[in-house]
Design a protein around this motif. Structure first.
Motif, short mmCIF file in Angstrom:
data_model
loop_
_atom_site.label_atom_id
_atom_site.label_comp_id
_atom_site.label_asym_id
_atom_site.label_seq_id
_atom_site.Cartn_x
_atom_site.Cartn_y
_atom_site.Cartn_z
N GLU A 83 0.85 -1.18 0.00
CA GLU A 83 0.00 0.00 0.00
C GLU A 83 0.89 1.24 0.00
N ASN A 84 0.41 2.30 -0.60
CA ASN A 84 1.11 3.57 -0.51
C ASN A 84 0.09 4.70 -0.41
N TYR A 85 0.53 5.79 0.23
CA TYR A 85 -0.39 6.88 0.53
C TYR A 85 0.20 8.24 0.19
N ALA A 86 -0.67 9.19 -0.10
CA ALA A 86 -0.26 10.58 -0.20
C ALA A 86 0.14 11.07 1.19
N ASP A 87 1.08 12.00 1.22
CA ASP A 87 1.53 12.53 2.51
C ASP A 87 0.37 13.16 3.28
N SER A 88 -0.60 13.73 2.56
CA SER A 88 -1.70 14.44 3.20
C SER A 88 -2.65 13.53 3.98
N VAL A 89 -2.58 12.21 3.72
CA VAL A 89 -3.52 11.30 4.40
C VAL A 89 -2.79 10.20 5.16
N LYS A 90 -1.47 10.15 5.03
CA LYS A 90 -0.71 9.08 5.67
C LYS A 90 -0.92 9.11 7.18
N GLY A 91 -1.19 7.94 7.73
CA GLY A 91 -1.42 7.85 9.17
C GLY A 91 -2.87 8.08 9.57
#
Lengths: 122, 107
Positions: free
Chosen positions: A58-66
């Motif tokens: 999985e990978n995420y945009a920094d704006s939604v990570k966590g």
């Protein structure tokens, strides 16, 4: 025919959680990576997250990570986006989209849902 | 993170015109670039992948070129159905990213 149908959007207060679903049909779901992409009102497209065909990456945009978690159930042909600690800036139409590349996440997104609207407001 | 910058942001053109939209990446992305078209209230539609490969059923008046950091989308002869917003998207590395969009308007 190839189809993705999102559901689960709505109005939610800041700090609360929401889960989006994306039901797939017309193709072998377990062969494809899947993305979530969002579009704030009057704005451009923002990539949110991707999950590989087998759920192994999985990978995420920094704006939604966590805060956001992407997952899938290949037995139900369904993709999910669990969103927590929602903020006003998460207000957008959320699209699920299929990665064009078989067993990958690249080559663009060739099948899109119609979108589901999330509004974060008190 | 890789930043994608499109130019121009808005383009006014007439039916039959040849138009070009440019997309620049903040670092090299090889050929890992896609172009999509979006009409108001609709989901995007994939036009080009791997910088220059035409998606099936997309009219041949659309073409893409470039590699590294500079890419172009060209429409050889604008048709009324082509007035829309166009986005480039890199998939070289995570997080993936889109350009800010180019709105193609009727002159």
């Amino acid at each position: 025919q190839l189809q993705l149908v999102e559901s689960g959007g709505g109005v939610v207060q800041p700090g609360r959680s929401l889960r989006l679903s994306c039901a797939a049909s017309g193709f072998t779901f377990s062969n494809y990576g899947l993305h979530w992409v969002r579009q704030a009102p009057g704005k451009g497209l923002e990539w949110v997250a991707v999950i590989w065909y087998d759920g192994s990456n999985e990978n995420y945009a920094d704006s939604v990570k966590g805060r956001f978690t992407i997952s899938r159930d290949n037995s139900k042909n369904t993709l999910y986006l669990q969103m927590s600690s929602l903020r006003a800036e998460d207000t957008a139409v959320y699209y699920c989209a299929r990665a064009r590349a078989v067993a990958g996440a690249g080559d663009g997104m060739d099948v899109w849902g119609q979108g589901t609207t999330v509004t974060v407001s008190s | 993170d890789i930043q994608m910058t499109q130019s121009p942001s808005t383009l006014s053109a007439s039916v039959g015109d040849r138009v070009t939209i440019t997309c620049r990446a903040s670092q090299s992305i090889s050929i890992w670039l896609a172009w999509s078209q979006q009409k108001p209230g609709k989901a995007p539609n994939l036009l080009i992948y791997k910088a220059s490969r035409l998606e099936s059923e997309v009219p041949s008046r659309f073409s893409g070129s470039g590699s590294g950091t500079e890419f172009t989308l060209t429409i050889s002869s604008l048709q009324p159905d082509d007035f829309a917003t166009y986005y480039c998207q890199q998939y070289d590395s995570y997080p993936y990213s889109f350009g800010q969009g180019t709105k193609l308007e009727i002159k």
